[in-house]
Design a protein around this motif. Structure first.
Motif, PDB file in Angstrom:
ATOM      1  N   GLY A   1     -14.021   4.664 -20.700  1.00 31.13           N
ATOM      2  CA  GLY A   1     -13.038   5.653 -20.107  1.00 31.13           C
ATOM      3  C   GLY A   1     -12.830   6.929 -21.081  1.00 31.13           C
ATOM      4  O   GLY A   1     -12.572   8.065 -20.586  1.00 31.13           O
ATOM      5  N   LEU A   2     -12.849   6.728 -22.409  1.00 34.00           N
ATOM      6  CA  LEU A   2     -12.662   7.889 -23.363  1.00 34.00           C
ATOM      7  C   LEU A   2     -13.856   8.714 -23.310  1.00 34.00           C
ATOM      8  O   LEU A   2     -13.689   9.888 -23.473  1.00 34.00           O
ATOM      9  CB  LEU A   2     -12.730   7.209 -24.845  1.00 34.00           C
TER      10      LEU A   2
ATOM     11  N   PHE B   1      -3.900   0.563 -19.471  1.00 36.90           N
ATOM     12  CA  PHE B   1      -2.815  -0.002 -18.612  1.00 36.90           C
ATOM     13  C   PHE B   1      -3.313  -0.141 -17.127  1.00 36.90           C
ATOM     14  O   PHE B   1      -2.528  -0.414 -16.210  1.00 36.90           O
ATOM     15  CB  PHE B   1      -1.745   1.205 -18.530  1.00 36.90           C
ATOM     16  N   GLY B   2      -4.519   0.353 -16.806  1.00 38.44           N
ATOM     17  CA  GLY B   2      -5.132   0.214 -15.578  1.00 38.44           C
ATOM     18  C   GLY B   2      -5.261   1.432 -14.744  1.00 38.44           C
ATOM     19  O   GLY B   2      -4.406   2.506 -14.996  1.00 38.44           O
TER      20      GLY B   2
ATOM     21  N   TRP C   1     -14.083   5.212 -12.834  1.00 37.29           N
ATOM     22  CA  TRP C   1     -13.752   3.981 -11.824  1.00 37.29           C
ATOM     23  C   TRP C   1     -15.079   3.766 -10.982  1.00 37.29           C
ATOM     24  O   TRP C   1     -15.577   2.507 -10.601  1.00 37.29           O
ATOM     25  CB  TRP C   1     -12.705   3.970 -11.257  1.00 37.29           C
ATOM     26  N   VAL C   2     -15.611   4.794 -10.582  1.00 46.57           N
ATOM     27  CA  VAL C   2     -17.021   4.598  -9.743  1.00 46.57           C
ATOM     28  C   VAL C   2     -17.990   3.967 -10.647  1.00 46.57           C
ATOM     29  O   VAL C   2     -18.683   3.159  -9.967  1.00 46.57           O
ATOM     30  CB  VAL C   2     -17.387   6.139  -9.357  1.00 46.57           C
ATOM     31  N   GLY C   3     -18.406   4.405 -11.811  1.00 44.77           N
ATOM     32  CA  GLY C   3     -19.179   3.770 -12.636  1.00 44.77           C
ATOM     33  C   GLY C   3     -19.362   2.377 -12.929  1.00 44.77           C
ATOM     34  O   GLY C   3     -20.147   1.451 -13.075  1.00 44.77           O
TER      35      GLY C   3
ATOM     36  N   ALA D   1      -3.296  -1.415  -5.371  1.00 44.97           N
ATOM     37  CA  ALA D   1      -3.265  -2.879  -4.722  1.00 44.97           C
ATOM     38  C   ALA D   1      -4.346  -3.654  -4.963  1.00 44.97           C
ATOM     39  O   ALA D   1      -4.230  -4.738  -5.689  1.00 44.97           O
ATOM     40  CB  ALA D   1      -2.778  -2.552  -3.589  1.00 44.97           C
ATOM     41  N   ARG D   2      -5.592  -2.948  -4.818  1.00 42.55           N
ATOM     42  CA  ARG D   2      -6.700  -3.997  -5.306  1.00 42.55           C
ATOM     43  C   ARG D   2      -6.945  -4.298  -6.527  1.00 42.55           C
ATOM     44  O   ARG D   2      -7.484  -5.411  -6.924  1.00 42.55           O
ATOM     45  CB  ARG D   2      -8.029  -2.983  -4.574  1.00 42.55           C
ATOM     46  N   GLU D   3      -6.709  -3.258  -7.702  1.00 42.11           N
ATOM     47  CA  GLU D   3      -6.820  -3.538  -8.917  1.00 42.11           C
ATOM     48  C   GLU D   3      -5.837  -4.682  -9.282  1.00 42.11           C
ATOM     49  O   GLU D   3      -6.269  -5.631  -9.952  1.00 42.11           O
ATOM     50  CB  GLU D   3      -6.439  -2.228  -9.510  1.00 42.11           C
ATOM     51  N   ARG D   4      -4.510  -4.698  -8.738  1.00 42.57           N
ATOM     52  CA  ARG D   4      -3.682  -5.755  -9.288  1.00 42.57           C
ATOM     53  C   ARG D   4      -4.096  -7.087  -8.591  1.00 42.57           C
ATOM     54  O   ARG D   4      -3.975  -8.089  -9.169  1.00 42.57           O
ATOM     55  CB  ARG D   4      -2.469  -5.340  -8.900  1.00 42.57           C
ATOM     56  N   ALA D   5      -4.936  -7.168  -7.694  1.00 38.97           N
ATOM     57  CA  ALA D   5      -5.251  -8.307  -6.975  1.00 38.97           C
ATOM     58  C   ALA D   5      -6.709  -8.779  -7.677  1.00 38.97           C
ATOM     59  O   ALA D   5      -7.096  -9.729  -7.330  1.00 38.97           O
ATOM     60  CB  ALA D   5      -5.536  -8.016  -5.399  1.00 38.97           C
TER      61      ALA D   5
END
Length: 413
Positions: A151-152, A294-295, A343-345, A406-410
């Motif tokens: 991410g960084l 944090f997501g 996120w794609v990676g 929503a998908r991430e939380r699931a």
């Protein structure tokens, strides 16, 4: 912990350590890709503040003038898609170096063309040449960086694009006022060549990627279908269209608004507004770290909401409100792009170069398609028409971000 450059030849990919956050090699790689991001965006968007100048020099309308950018981004979108396929068989560093060199030289040539259609041809060729950088850079990071620092590192790369976008616009505006737009474009080309040499000297060799030969159409088609079947990835591809389409549309036509009454701003003054790009330099790595902590969905939603706020602020007449709106849109864009591209990676399980290419295909199609459509909205309804178009696009993006969250939380993305 790092490995020798020859490790990838003698070890299984899983046994070769990733580049970890905070190591000297991490910062070398990040700086190299920051230069690549700078060069890509400065070469690509240096004409954006020149659209009114092109209208005056060549006698073309605002919508026609925007083709100097839209043709480039459309060609870039197609070239990125092709690069995503062929990059699996080429050296990552070699492909990016050749791309930066060719596009810098084409920019220098653009400074000397006497006719409008010649300028459009060179700008289209430049888009093709630039195709070897964005998808390959994203794939290199996804392959070589430790997941905890991805991410960084992606944020730092996107921060480089922010510096390039800012420098391309500000330098172009200042030099245009002093010496004309041709001198401004030439300066950007020279700086692109310097960035290419810096990138080449800093980027470490690939360790988790070995060029593969004999990959036929059936292999690429199967990988392509798997990307679209991977839950979450198609929504991220669409997110690229939304983010870049909104961003470029606003920036394409804000110059027309500010150069007209009651503002009567000069090219240099309009270029100075693009100093807000510096906020993207901070927002990109910061959002990448926040996403790691944090997501991604939460940070992406916040980024789109900030962009919406910025567009609404530009509807007010005071120059301070317009500048604040541009700043909000810029921060939200770079934060959102850093999160979505990283996120794609993470979601792509194979052929990461191809997955990155699909995201960037949609990303630059958003720039090309929406950037040109915005010209018709400007002609028909002025700034209110442009802002309304961008607001609708961002609302669609916010709906996509909520689904991704929503998908991430699931635990599914």
């Amino acid at each position: 912990m790092t490995a020798s450059p020859g490790a990838s030849r003698n070890s299984a990919p899983s046994a070769v350590p990733y580049i970890e956050r905070g190591t000297p090699e991490f910062w070398r790689a990040s700086l190299a890709l920051l230069f690549a991001g700078y060069a890509t965006f400065s070469l690509l968007y240096c004409v954006q503040p020149l659209l009114p100048a092109f209208s005056e020099t060549f006698g073309v309308s605002p919508a026609q003038s925007s083709l100097s950018l839209s043709f480039t981004t459309a060609a870039l979108a197609i070239a990125i898609f092709v690069a995503g396929f062929v990059s699996e068989g080429w050296s990552r560093r070699g492909m990016m170096t050749a791309s930066l060199c060719a596009s810098s030289l084409l920019t220098l040539a653009t400074a000397f063309v006497p006719h409008w259609h010649q300028l459009l041809v060179l700008r289209t060729l430049q888009g093709i040449a630039l195709g070897g950088v964005p998808a390959v850079a994203m794939a290199w990071l996804a392959e070589e960086m430790h997941p905890e620092g991805l991410g960084l590192s992606m944020g730092l790369y996107v921060g480089g694009t922010a510096i390039g976008g800012m420098a391309g616009r500000v330098i172009t505006g200042i030099v245009t006022d002093l010496f004309g737009w041709r001198a401004a474009v030439a300066v950007i080309g020279v700086l692109g060549l310097a960035s290419m040499f810096a990138f080449r000297s800093l980027l470490p060799p690939s360790r988790h990627f070995v060029p593969k030969s004999g990959l036929g159409f059936a292999h690429h088609r199967a990988a392509l279908l798997r990307h679209f079947a991977r839950p979450g990835l198609p929504m991220l591809f669409a997110m690229g269209f939304v983010l870049m389409g909104s961003f470029v549309t606003l920036y394409n036509y804000i110059g027309y608004r500010l150069i007209a009454p009651p503002y009567h701003m000069s090219q240099a003054a309009i270029g100075a507004i693009f100093l807000v790009y510096l906020t993207g330099v901070v927002a990109s790595p910061w959002s990448g770290r926040m996403a790691d902590t944090f997501g991604r969905g939460r940070v992406l939603i916040t980024s789109l909401a900030l962009m919406l706020t910025g567009v609404v602020l530009t509807l007010f007449a005071p120059l301070a409100a317009i500048a604040a709106g541009i700043a909000c849109l810029t921060i939200g864009f770079f934060a959102g792009h850093a999160v979505a591209s990283g996120w794609v990676g993470r979601l792509a399980r194979e052929a990461k170069g191809q997955a990155a290419a699909l995201y960037l295909l949609s990303y630059y199609l958003g720039s090309s398609v929406m950037g040109s459509i915005g010209g018709h909205f400007w002609t028909a309804a002025g700034w209110a028409g442009v802002a309304g178009l961008v607001i609708v696009l961002l609302v669609v993006g916010l709906a996509l971000a909520l689904k991704l969250r929503a998908r991430e939380r699931a635990g599914a993305a």
